[in-house]
Enzyme design. Structure first.
Site, PDB file in Angstrom:
ATOM      1  CB  ALA A  74       3.876  -8.953  14.486  1.00 40.29           C
ATOM      2  CE  LYS A  75       6.681 -16.331  16.702  1.00 36.50           C
ATOM      3  NZ  LYS A  75       7.594 -15.995  17.808  1.00 36.50           N
ATOM      4  N   GLY A  76       5.463 -14.262  12.295  1.00 41.19           N
ATOM      5  CA  GLY A  76       5.514 -14.717  10.913  1.00 41.19           C
ATOM      6  C   GLY A  76       5.884 -16.179  10.853  1.00 41.19           C
TER       7      GLY A  76
ATOM      8  CG  ASP B 224      10.022 -18.297  16.760  1.00 42.83           C
ATOM      9  OD1 ASP B 224       9.521 -19.394  16.489  1.00 42.83           O
ATOM     10  OD2 ASP B 224       9.838 -17.718  17.843  1.00 42.83           O
TER      11      ASP B 224
END
Length: 429
Positions: free
Chosen positions: A118-120, A159
């Site tokens: 996943a990533k946001g 991140d």
């Protein structure tokens, strides 16, 4: 017009220009072709399972309101809950987040961590906001994505532009809405809230373990080797420090403002003090100034690109003098640059292997939170080193047996594991 066309067959990934998503899909297409998978499976692997775009209003300290766009992409769940960082940067967009989520899927599978990718992201420049504004925008973003995250669903982590304080705000927002404290909702949080010892420097330690192994494989003795590190942030700064501690002479580093060089070897501790005091490597009295982009073509044995995507590309790959490249950032090398570097005999260790230390220790943190039992720092470090070096040996053996680049080998191994999990679970209904 979107530069990337969604794949409709195994040969797809048509691009009009190079982007992180185009690069990710190109790498996947190569692995799918190597593994002999059909169009249907290729489409499943190339397409995120779930995406959420949100509008995030922020009340500024001045009383005015602004609106920011945010995203959360869950690429795959076949091997476990989704896992991935949260990025705050002004140029964040949905395609970039899609690419990063896909790479996270392969990274977790390659290191045999029971997660999907996943990533946001939030399209905001954190440097332009107060801590109070960042807290409000983080809590509102969290409330917007609340329905799709959770310790068994999707676990965010820091991140670019985010840190342990950001994770603390997310944890508190989620916990308040749950009615009880949920430490496993994020990783990379402060130690006092259940974070893991060693998490803050885990990505950098992993990069260093792989860099030292890659140097030795390429015939270089680390204590007689030189290195340049592009990006002196949360990954690059500690990677430079750990490499120097291992005896590698780090002669050049850069950040977004410029670069510095000292062929005798930079004093990394003094440079770090300078950066903490001034905010940049520029002006460091004990080194000479260097053009920011010139760092990538320095005459060194090892190059560690540890900043953003696409910095090594068709325009500069032929000028790279390093014989070993270890990717501390996600997607720093485009497919065109990859082909050029391989033709020139440069050993490139891909991001999904080289910078996986962060997700490994995030997994350790998640396990510790679920058990409410925390490990010693030396336990975390030894388990991290073991995982990284086992993966290095596995990828290297796979590549050598099939005459593949390390990137192709790593991606194929990871894709194979995800596809196998998907096959065994079956298709519902």
């Amino acid at each position: 017009m979107n530069p990337v066309t969604a794949p409709t067959d195994a040969a797809a990934s048509v691009t009009l220009e190079a982007t992180p998503l185009a690069d990710a899909r190109s790498q996947l297409a190569e692995a799918v072709d190597l593994l002999g998978y059909g169009d249907g499976l290729h489409q499943m692997l190339a397409t995120p399972r779930r995406e959420l775009s949100v509008a995030v209003p922020l009340r500024m300290d001045s009383g005015e309101s602004r609106l920011y766009l945010g995203y959360r992409v869950q690429h795959n769940f076949s091997r476990g809950p989704a896992k991935g960082g949260l990025r705050y940067a002004p140029n964040v967009n949905l395609d970039e987040v899609r690419a990063l989520a896909m790479w996270m899927t392969w990274k977790c599978a390659l290191l045999d961590v029971p997660y999907g990718g996943a990533k946001g992201g939030l399209a905001i420049d954190p440097r332009e906001h107060s801590m109070a504004e960042l807290e409000r925008v983080t809590r509102r973003y969290t409330s917007e994505i609340l329905p799709i995250i959770g310790p068994e669903r999707d676990i965010p982590a820091p991140d670019i532009g985010t840190d342990e304080q950001t994770m603390a705000w997310i944890m508190d927002t989620y916990s308040v809405n749950s009615g009880y404290t949920v430490p496993g909702i994020v990783t990379g949080k402060p130690i006092s809230l259940g974070g893991s010892l060693g998490r803050a420097s885990a990505t950098s330690r992993g990069v260093t373990h792989i860099a030292l192994a890659a140097l030795r494989h390429a015939g270089f003795e680390p204590s007689r080797s030189t290195a340049a590190v592009q990006g002196f942030g949360k990954v690059g700064a500690d990677a430079a420090r750990f490499l120097a501690e291992a005896g590698v002479r780090v002669t050049a580093v850069s950040d977004q403002y410029g670069a510095v060089r000292d062929d005798r070897g930079l004093d990394i501790e003094a440079l770090s003090d300078h950066v903490r005091a001034t905010g940049s490597v520029i002006g460091f009295a004990e080194a000479d100034e260097l053009g920011r982009d010139d760092l990538l073509t320095q005459d060194v044995d090892l190059l560690v690109p540890a900043a953003v995507e696409g910095v090594l590309n068709e325009s500069n790959a032929r000028d790279v003098l390093a014989r070993v490249i270890v990717e501390g950032a996600n997607g720093p090398t485009t497919p065109a640059a990859d082909a050029i570097l391989r033709e020139r005999g440069v050993l490139v260790v891909p991001d999904i292997l080289a910078n996986a230390g962060g997700v490994i220790v995030s997994y350790f943190e998640w396990v510790q939170a679920n058990q409410a039992y925390w490990w010693r720092a030396d336990e975390v470090e030894s388990r991290l080193e073991e995982r990284m070096l086992n993966a290095w040996r596995h990828v290297l053996g796979y590549a050598e047996a099939r005459d593949l680049s390390l990137r192709t080998a790593a991606t194929a191994l990871a894709v194979e594991r995800v596809a196998e999990a998907h096959r065994i679970r079956g298709l519902y209904p």
